[in-house]
Design a protein around this motif. Structure first.
Motif, PDB file in Angstrom:
ATOM      1  N   GLU A   4       0.952  -1.106   0.178  1.00 38.44           N
ATOM      2  CA  GLU A   4       0.028   0.024  -0.045  1.00 38.44           C
ATOM      3  C   GLU A   4       0.887   1.278  -0.024  1.00 38.44           C
ATOM      4  OE1 GLU A   4      -3.514   2.075   2.815  1.00 38.44           O
ATOM      5  OE2 GLU A   4      -2.240   0.414   3.685  1.00 38.44           O
ATOM      6  N   SER A   5       0.717   2.190  -0.976  1.00 41.62           N
ATOM      7  CA  SER A   5       1.472   3.254  -1.002  1.00 41.62           C
ATOM      8  C   SER A   5       0.631   4.612  -1.136  1.00 41.62           C
ATOM      9  CB  SER A   5       2.433   3.265  -2.157  1.00 41.62           C
ATOM     10  OG  SER A   5       1.648   3.292  -3.325  1.00 41.62           O
ATOM     11  N   PHE A   6       1.230   5.679  -0.585  1.00 43.56           N
ATOM     12  CA  PHE A   6       0.327   6.924  -0.806  1.00 43.56           C
ATOM     13  C   PHE A   6       1.387   8.125  -0.455  1.00 43.56           C
ATOM     14  CE2 PHE A   6      -0.394   5.307   3.241  1.00 43.56           C
ATOM     15  CZ  PHE A   6      -0.090   6.133   4.236  1.00 43.56           C
ATOM     16  N   VAL A   7       1.062   9.301  -1.232  1.00 46.02           N
ATOM     17  CA  VAL A   7       1.840  10.496  -0.808  1.00 46.02           C
ATOM     18  C   VAL A   7       1.493  11.061   0.401  1.00 46.02           C
ATOM     19  CG1 VAL A   7       2.243  12.973  -1.659  1.00 46.02           C
ATOM     20  CG2 VAL A   7       1.906  11.013  -3.453  1.00 46.02           C
ATOM     21  N   THR A   8       2.576  11.054   1.155  1.00 44.26           N
ATOM     22  CA  THR A   8       2.576  11.644   2.585  1.00 44.26           C
ATOM     23  C   THR A   8       2.822  13.175   2.527  1.00 44.26           C
ATOM     24  OG1 THR A   8       4.848  11.417   2.934  1.00 44.26           O
ATOM     25  CG2 THR A   8       3.108   9.622   3.728  1.00 44.26           C
ATOM     26  N   TRP A   9       3.541  13.884   1.528  1.00 40.09           N
ATOM     27  CA  TRP A   9       4.116  15.348   1.606  1.00 40.09           C
ATOM     28  C   TRP A   9       4.493  15.673   0.336  1.00 40.09           C
ATOM     29  CZ3 TRP A   9       8.646  17.869   0.923  1.00 40.09           C
ATOM     30  CH2 TRP A   9       8.854  19.213   1.310  1.00 40.09           C
ATOM     31  N   THR A  10       4.204  16.983   0.042  1.00 42.56           N
ATOM     32  CA  THR A  10       4.867  17.517  -1.183  1.00 42.56           C
ATOM     33  C   THR A  10       5.699  18.762  -1.041  1.00 42.56           C
ATOM     34  OG1 THR A  10       2.755  18.968  -1.418  1.00 42.56           O
ATOM     35  CG2 THR A  10       2.917  16.646  -2.477  1.00 42.56           C
ATOM     36  N   GLY A  11       6.483  19.023  -1.763  1.00 39.29           N
ATOM     37  CA  GLY A  11       7.302  20.261  -1.937  1.00 39.29           C
ATOM     38  C   GLY A  11       7.110  20.955  -3.305  1.00 39.29           C
ATOM     39  N   LYS A  12       7.956  21.601  -3.855  1.00 34.96           N
ATOM     40  CA  LYS A  12       7.617  22.332  -5.179  1.00 34.96           C
ATOM     41  C   LYS A  12       7.501  21.400  -6.333  1.00 34.96           C
ATOM     42  CE  LYS A  12       8.816  26.108  -8.128  1.00 34.96           C
ATOM     43  NZ  LYS A  12       9.720  26.401  -8.833  1.00 34.96           N
ATOM     44  N   THR A  13       8.236  20.232  -6.372  1.00 35.30           N
ATOM     45  CA  THR A  13       8.416  19.325  -7.467  1.00 35.30           C
ATOM     46  C   THR A  13       8.643  18.192  -6.864  1.00 35.30           C
ATOM     47  OG1 THR A  13      10.865  19.623  -7.631  1.00 35.30           O
ATOM     48  CG2 THR A  13       9.563  21.073  -9.006  1.00 35.30           C
ATOM     49  N   SER A  14       8.949  17.704  -5.542  1.00 37.21           N
ATOM     50  CA  SER A  14       9.195  16.452  -5.071  1.00 37.21           C
ATOM     51  C   SER A  14       7.723  16.020  -4.204  1.00 37.21           C
ATOM     52  CB  SER A  14      10.185  16.590  -4.240  1.00 37.21           C
ATOM     53  OG  SER A  14      10.209  17.363  -3.197  1.00 37.21           O
ATOM     54  N   MET A  15       7.735  14.808  -3.936  1.00 46.87           N
ATOM     55  CA  MET A  15       6.711  14.260  -3.305  1.00 46.87           C
ATOM     56  C   MET A  15       7.415  13.045  -2.500  1.00 46.87           C
ATOM     57  SD  MET A  15       4.191  13.885  -6.499  1.00 46.87           S
ATOM     58  CE  MET A  15       5.800  13.615  -7.528  1.00 46.87           C
ATOM     59  N   GLU A  16       7.096  13.094  -1.091  1.00 45.55           N
ATOM     60  CA  GLU A  16       7.430  11.902  -0.333  1.00 45.55           C
ATOM     61  C   GLU A  16       6.496  11.026  -0.235  1.00 45.55           C
ATOM     62  OE1 GLU A  16       9.057  11.858   4.090  1.00 45.55           O
ATOM     63  OE2 GLU A  16       6.861  11.650   4.083  1.00 45.55           O
ATOM     64  N   VAL A  17       6.629   9.596  -0.485  1.00 46.17           N
ATOM     65  CA  VAL A  17       5.618   8.441  -0.626  1.00 46.17           C
ATOM     66  C   VAL A  17       5.910   7.515   0.473  1.00 46.17           C
ATOM     67  CG1 VAL A  17       4.777   6.412  -2.014  1.00 46.17           C
ATOM     68  CG2 VAL A  17       5.252   8.967  -3.048  1.00 46.17           C
ATOM     69  N   PHE A  18       4.866   6.693   1.384  1.00 41.05           N
ATOM     70  CA  PHE A  18       5.147   6.059   2.346  1.00 41.05           C
ATOM     71  C   PHE A  18       4.418   4.576   1.507  1.00 41.05           C
ATOM     72  CE2 PHE A  18       3.245   3.636   5.832  1.00 41.05           C
ATOM     73  CZ  PHE A  18       4.297   3.251   6.542  1.00 41.05           C
ATOM     74  N   VAL A  19       5.301   3.632   1.801  1.00 37.20           N
ATOM     75  CA  VAL A  19       4.869   2.169   1.362  1.00 37.20           C
ATOM     76  C   VAL A  19       4.836   1.400   2.570  1.00 37.20           C
ATOM     77  CG1 VAL A  19       5.206   0.515  -0.245  1.00 37.20           C
ATOM     78  CG2 VAL A  19       5.939   2.658  -1.058  1.00 37.20           C
ATOM     79  N   ARG A  20       3.703   0.670   2.498  1.00 38.56           N
ATOM     80  CA  ARG A  20       3.674  -0.589   3.741  1.00 38.56           C
ATOM     81  C   ARG A  20       3.416  -1.773   2.957  1.00 38.56           C
ATOM     82  NH1 ARG A  20       0.453   1.798   7.775  1.00 38.56           N
ATOM     83  NH2 ARG A  20      -0.959   2.251   6.181  1.00 38.56           N
ATOM     84  N   VAL A  21       4.357  -2.701   3.452  1.00 40.17           N
ATOM     85  CA  VAL A  21       4.022  -4.005   2.822  1.00 40.17           C
ATOM     86  C   VAL A  21       3.719  -4.970   3.949  1.00 40.17           C
ATOM     87  CG1 VAL A  21       5.399  -5.947   1.751  1.00 40.17           C
ATOM     88  CG2 VAL A  21       6.053  -3.494   1.337  1.00 40.17           C
TER      89      VAL A  21
END
Length: 162
Positions: free
Chosen positions: A76-93
């Protein structure tokens, strides 16, 4: 640019741990899990940005419990935070024994993706709107993770200058 909710970036991928995926212990190769993490993470980032993305970093991969031959593996993955052009994504397995239906947290990971335009240049992304308690906590703690990423990158760049 309109903001988007975390749920709009959510990806769930399920599969079986098959013999070619396993090592001599009968557990899934870490590299196989990492490839799946990168894949679902990229899909979440593309859904959020509505653009192509590139992996900028895999910030952490924590192997908590092994997934065994025959287990059902769910990412399961989803975006947790965004900057101007970047995105942090969390993945749980998670892994599930199909006979006992016992589920275990297998792996967690944070990745950073950058949206790119048609010329391959970084491109702006919408802001993220966390909704659940988990999403809000991950959003609130993202700045500290971002600072650690930047510090780690600086340290590595110093190493390259040697």
């Amino acid at each position: 640019m309109e903001s988007r909710t975390v749920s709009e970036s959510r990806v769930i991928k399920t599969g079986l741990v098959l013999p070619p995926d396993t090592n001599q212990h009968g557990t899934i190769f870490g590299g196989k899990v990492m490839a799946l993490i990168d894949e679902v993470g990229a899909i979440s980032a593309m859904r959020h940005a509505q653009k192509l993305v590139v992996t900028a970093s895999i910030d952490s991969v924590h192997f908590i419990n092994p997934a065994k031959l025959g287990d059902i593996l769910t990412l399961e993955s989803f975006v947790t935070w965004t900057g101007k052009t970047s995105m942090e994504v969390f993945v749980r397995v998670t892994s599930e024994n199909p006979k006992t239906q016992v589920k275990k947290l297998t792996t967690t990971s944070f990745l950073t993706f950058v949206a790119i335009d048609e010329n391959g240049k970084p491109s702006s992304v919408p802001q993220i709107i966390p909704e659940t308690e988990e999403e809000k906590w991950l959003f609130e703690t993202a700045v500290a993770r971002r600072e650690r990423r930047h510090q780690s990158k600086k340290e590595f760049e110093s190493f390259l200058e040697l």
